[in-house]
Design an enzyme around this catalytic site. Structure first.
Site, PDB file in Angstrom:
ATOM      1  CB  CYS A  54      25.106  27.217 -16.551  1.00 29.33           C
ATOM      2  SG  CYS A  54      25.665  25.828 -15.538  1.00 29.33           S
TER       3      CYS A  54
ATOM      4  CG  HIS B 294      21.182  28.555 -14.047  1.00 26.16           C
ATOM      5  ND1 HIS B 294      21.048  28.007 -15.299  1.00 26.16           N
ATOM      6  CD2 HIS B 294      22.188  27.877 -13.442  1.00 26.16           C
ATOM      7  CE1 HIS B 294      21.925  27.022 -15.445  1.00 26.16           C
ATOM      8  NE2 HIS B 294      22.619  26.929 -14.335  1.00 26.16           N
TER       9      HIS B 294
ATOM     10  CD  GLU C 118      18.470  30.020 -16.828  1.00 27.27           C
ATOM     11  OE1 GLU C 118      19.121  30.971 -16.361  1.00 27.27           O
ATOM     12  OE2 GLU C 118      18.960  28.872 -16.958  1.00 27.27           O
TER      13      GLU C 118
END
Lengths: 236, 82
Positions: free
Chosen positions: A99, A208, A210
């Site tokens: 991002c 994302h 994560e």
């Protein structure tokens, strides 16, 4: 020994992943957690410290570095840590920009193109299916080509743009790592969600991974593969 | 060393979509204006630089514009003395 990896020498080697925190980074803790869950030792890195502290790979996390003033990632590019990081990336160190991290990588010219305002102007936040297109990069060997994975996307300026020649080259050279599937959330040209450099060690990804490493807090665990891939790459 | 005031204008390249400009253009009919034929939004920067002369200031400003104020991948810029 959790996360310990055996190299050919018979020595247990701990892979160290550094996560850079800029003023305004939001997802640095989640990136640290994801790397830890994948089995790495995590070293927090600081934007104003040029030393990478002997890490084996670096994650540039999501957020709004320096308030996203001027352009997203434009000021972070000149942080003290960046010249060292750019040298390391050019030397082959695996670097993942997620991002805002992807925006920093483009502003640093480690990756081509740029991320601009979402075409529809709205901030978008949803679980986003992606189609993996390249599983040979340092960060994607855990996936198979054409595998569909779902990880969150959340951005206001995630519209990937580049000139036609660059887009053609990226696709022909297999440097598009993931495409948006089942709908493009931000107007990115050719539905591009993530790209890699020529060498395959630097990866920029708008969604994302994560945030998708545990069933409790994400849409699933589809994102963990990015982190396990780099661990496997580093102990090979 | 004199202070030289320099103006830098940064615009998205013509081929890059400008959603901000489009949104503003789309709002104009609500105010009773006809839809504009074109409307694009950029950034205007006023720089005051200490330099030996105007040319040196312009040269420095151009470097600043090229490395930080604009991203030449998606933006064009002009640099001029105020």
């Amino acid at each position: 020994m959790i996360g310990g990896c055996w190299r050919g020498t018979g020595r247990v080697v701990q892979v160290k992943i550094g996560v850079v925190t800029f003023p305004g980074s939001l997802d640095d803790r989640d990136a640290q957690r994801a790397a830890r869950l994948a089995g790495a030792e995590v070293t927090p890195l600081w934007h104003a410290d040029a030393d990478l502290h002997d890490v084996d790979a670096v994650v540039l996390p999501g957020g709004f570095s320096y308030g996203d003033y001027l352009r997203c990632g434009a000021i972070a590019r000149f942080a003290q840590v960046m010249p060292t990081l750019i040298d390391a990336a050019n030397g082959g160190m695996p670097v993942l920009g997620i991002c805002n991290g992807f925006q920093v990588l483009c502003e640093s010219h480690l990756l081509p193109g740029a991320l601009t305002r979402n075409q529809h102007l709205h901030f978008v936040h949803r679980d986003q299916p992606l189609r993996v297109a390249n599983n040979t990069t340092a960060w994607t060997t855990a996936y198979s080509v054409d595998q569909e994975i779902t990880i969150p996307v959340k951005n206001g300026e995630g519209c990937f743009v580049a000139d036609q020649k660059t887009l053609d080259a990226l696709e022909q050279e297999g440097r598009v790592v993931a495409y948006y599937a089942q709908g493009n959330p931000n107007g990115s040209l050719r539905d591009i969600a993530g790209i890699t450099n020529e060498r395959g060690n630097v990866l920029g990804l708008m969604p994302h991974p994560e945030h998708a490493v545990e069933a409790l807090t994400g849409p699933g665990t589809d994102g963990l593969g990015f982190f396990t891939s780099v661990l496997k790459e580093l102990v090979r | 060393m004199a202070v030289h005031k320099i103006l830098v204008d940064v615009m998205l390249k013509p081929e890059i979509l400008d959603p901000q400009g489009q949104a503003v253009a789309n709002a104009l009919p609500n105010l009773g204006y006809p839809s504009p034929v074109g409307l694009r939004i950029g950034r205007h920067v006023e720089l005051a630089l200490e330099a030996a002369d105007a040319d040196a200031a312009l040269e420095q400003a151009t470097k600043i514009a090229d490395t930080l104020l604009a991203n030449p991948v998606i933006e064009d810029y002009t640099v001029r003395l105020a």
